[in-house]
Scaffold this motif. Structure first.
Motif, short mmCIF file in Angstrom:
data_model
loop_
_atom_site.label_atom_id
_atom_site.label_comp_id
_atom_site.label_asym_id
_atom_site.label_seq_id
_atom_site.Cartn_x
_atom_site.Cartn_y
_atom_site.Cartn_z
N GLN A 32 12.67 44.37 -33.80
CA GLN A 32 13.81 44.19 -32.91
C GLN A 32 13.37 43.86 -31.49
N ALA A 33 12.27 43.14 -31.36
CA ALA A 33 11.70 42.85 -30.04
C ALA A 33 12.62 41.94 -29.23
N THR A 34 12.64 42.18 -27.92
CA THR A 34 13.34 41.28 -27.00
C THR A 34 12.38 40.89 -25.87
N VAL A 35 12.53 39.66 -25.40
CA VAL A 35 11.72 39.15 -24.30
C VAL A 35 12.67 38.46 -23.31
N GLY A 48 4.62 39.31 -35.42
CA GLY A 48 3.28 38.95 -35.87
C GLY A 48 2.78 37.65 -35.30
N GLU A 49 3.44 37.12 -34.27
CA GLU A 49 3.02 35.86 -33.67
C GLU A 49 3.07 35.96 -32.14
N PHE A 50 2.52 34.94 -31.47
CA PHE A 50 2.65 34.84 -30.03
C PHE A 50 3.95 34.12 -29.69
N ALA A 82 15.99 33.76 -29.25
CA ALA A 82 15.56 34.63 -30.34
C ALA A 82 14.68 33.91 -31.35
N SER A 83 14.92 32.62 -31.56
CA SER A 83 14.13 31.87 -32.53
C SER A 83 12.67 31.74 -32.12
#
Length: 640
Positions: free
Chosen positions: A489-492, A507-509, A501-502
């Motif tokens: 449920q990460a947010t940046v 597991g990725e940068f 969100a896409s």
């Protein structure tokens, strides 16, 4: 001349014009490929550019002020004086203690470059100068008597020797000092060892795999020294030497690394399964790949990595083995035990191997493996005095302090000092954040543009991170932030505006490419929920798919931290069956109230027939004191 020799082997007919054109092209290619390190996805930083604070910073500083500051004088300087001619004449053992000086120089060069510590810098140069004074006219700078050295062709026990191993670490130590503090005496000391290796091993000379334990696997790590000697000298003989060593790794019965990976054979069958040597050789091969990008190399390494992560890692990120066999060897990949042993040297080599794969591929999973190992297995092997380490660590077991001159304390200190170099990296004209920790970094990007990042966080205990971005002037470049695979449920956000969100994939940068200006803020939130990891210990009926027995084992983690029970079950039981919900066993753990200054959430397990068992972050069970027992795996199911 070397390029012309290589071309003549290819069958090219030389004429004056053709010779000129081809030679110019070859020189151009040679200059671009061989004269400098290739830049793949990540270009790691000078440790002076990165300042780690918080938990990681404290661990690194403790090691610098502890072990690194006292090793040269420990036991009346024995680990340095052992290279003197007087000591060597009396030495009748095939020991590996000569590795300490090289590992110490390597680690301390990183520490001095990182911290600028004047006193430690003086100790580094004084010790390196003393070691150089012990080097003989043939370039030898090991600890063996003349009749036992690699130059002693008639010595019958070279297969037990650690001489090449020790010389390799000595070479790497001198070259690391020269990298940060260029000095011809240190460079020449390494090159003299290199000349000795070239004279001794190679085509028509001694076979490198006859000169080390584990079918020569303790000698073939010299491949890394060959790579670094090439970078220091631009002498293509070291490329040829590296090719020879790699060929012997693949030809020698008992090794045959590439063929065994192509056949999907178990790592326990290569080099007797010795974990430290196996992974350090993989790391060396991955470094050689930069000089010789043979398309068969990387797939074999990735198969080995996959096998390790699938079968041979503890929840805390340590390569384990040894249960029912040699303490430091891989078990069969079908075998599982909660009592497996992790040699700290193996954890160190695993961190290095993942660092190189991160450099070559740019994939976030390698940075995550480093993070898991560092915050759990590596720190869990340390003692708070900055000097002592565990030799072996156990998921279920107790702490035992290694001797000062055991291999693992030097390896642990070395791994800690690598963290400043890999926490951030240059990538695609921008900056990648590989590790999350309270820290700051200043990087020069293209066009001499300097950018400063300041990371404020209570990670690994909490998942909120703020990164302040300060470029010298407003400019466009990418910043890569890593999304752990557990952060579903990460947010940046950038300046409060959510990143699409896409673009946020576990597991990725996550690549944020924009025009940055002063006071820009990247806000990251990784919600941390307790989760379970389960493994099955199974013994099958011979020639049948039925089980003699199958035991379910469960461990717990929150964010990057693995959790372990404080002590034995009921204060005396190593294991017992504890029925938990099979679909959500973590629901059995109850979070305890957080006290002021507490580092990390703590939990308690309450189950029928047992005393409450407290769970804390794996690395600090028992207050990191000797003989404290940790219970990481719980027996939660059994069937026959």
């Amino acid at each position: 001349m070397c390029m012309k020799k290589h071309l003549s082997k290819s069958g090219i007919t030389w004429n004056k014009l053709g010779c000129f054109i081809v030679l110019v092209l070859v020189c151009f290619v040679s200059e671009s490929v061989f004269s400098q390190k290739s830049h793949y996805y990540n270009d790691f930083l000078d440790p002076a550019q990165v300042h780690l604070h918080g938990l990681l910073g404290d661990e690194i500083h403790s090691s610098e002020q502890g072990r690194l500051s006292i090793l040269p004088t420990w036991n009346d300087g024995r680990l340095i004086k052992m290279f003197s001619e007087d000591f060597r004449r009396k030495n009748k053992t095939n020991d590996w203690y000569g590795e300490h000086a090289g590992k110490w120089m390597y680690s301390t060069a990183l520490a001095v470059e990182r911290s600028g510590d004047v006193k430690l810098k003086e100790l580094l140069f004084t010790t390196a100068d003393e070691l150089i004074s012990y080097q003989d006219d043939q370039g030898y700078l090991g600890s063996y008597a003349p009749n036992q050295r690699i130059s002693a062709a008639d010595y019958p026990q070279h297969y037990r020797s650690w001489d090449v191993w020790n010389l390799t670490y000595m070479t790497l130590g001198f070259l690391k000092i020269n990298e940060f503090f260029p000095n011809d005496s240190y460079k020449q000391a390494a090159l003299k060892i290199g000349e000795l290796l070239l004279r001794t091993f190679g085509e028509g000379k001694a076979d490198i795999t006859d000169y080390g334990t584990r079918h020569g696997y303790s000698a073939t790590i010299v491949l890394e020294a060959a790579v670094e000697l090439y970078y220091a000298s631009n002498d293509t003989r070291y490329i040829d030497f590296g090719s020879y060593v790699l060929r012997r790794i693949n030809e020698r019965e008992g090794l045959r690394f590439f063929p065994m990976m192509d056949e999907n054979r178990s790592l326990e069958l290569i080099g007797d399964g010795k974990i430290y040597q196996s992974i350090w050789n993989m790391y060396a091969i991955a470094k050689f790949y930069e000089l010789n990008p043979d398309p068969t190399i990387l797939p074999a390494l990735l198969k080995a990595w996959k096998q390790i992560t699938s079968f041979h890692l503890t929840p805390a990120g340590g390569p384990w083995g040894g249960y029912g066999k040699h303490l430091e060897c891989f078990n069969s990949r079908v075998f599982f035990s909660p009592y497996g042993m992790v040699e700290t040297c193996s954890t160190m080599s695993w961190i290095h191997f993942n660092k190189q794969l991160l450099r070559l591929t740019g994939e976030a999973k390698y940075a995550q493996e480093i993070e898991k190992s560092v915050y759990n297995e590596l720190m869990g092997a340390r003692y708070t005095n900055g000097v002592d380490w565990n030799y072996h660590s156990f998921s279920n077991g107790n702490r035992h302090t290694a001797n000062f001159n055991d291999c693992c304390p030097s390896s642990g200190a070395l791994a800690l000092e690598e963290l400043s170099t890999l926490a951030y990296s240059k990538r695609e004209g921008g900056i990648a954040c590989n590790l999350y920790a309270q820290s700051e970094v200043e990087v020069s990007l293209e066009g001499a543009q300097k950018v400063k990042l300041v990371q404020q966080t209570d990670y690994p205990y909490q998942g909120t991170i703020e990164i302040a971005v300060t470029p010298q002037k407003s400019t466009s470049f990418p910043i890569f932030v890593r999304i752990p695979d557990w952060a579903t449920q990460a947010t940046v956000k950038v300046n409060g505006e959510p990143v699409q969100a896409s673009e946020i994939k576990t597991g990725e940068f996550c690549k944020i490419d924009r025009k940055w200006k002063k006071k820009d803020i990247i806000s990251i939130d990784f919600p941390m929920e307790l989760r379970s990891v389960q493994r099955v210990e199974r013994i099958e009926v011979p020639q049948s798919k039925d089980n003699i027995y199958a035991i379910n084992w469960t461990s717990f983690a929150r964010g990057p931290l693995v959790y372990a029970g404080e002590g034995l079950i009921n204060g005396k039981e190593r294991e017992r069956y504890i029925p938990l919900k099979s679909n959500k066993p973590e629901s059995a753990l109850e979070a305890l109230p957080v006290s002021e200054g507490q580092q990390g959430v703590e939990y308690v397990l309450k189950a029928e027939g047992m005393q409450p068992l407290k769970f804390v972050p794996y690395y600090r069970t028992g207050n990191r004191e000797e003989h404290s027992w940790r219970t990481t795996w719980l027996q939660t199911g059994i069937s026959f």
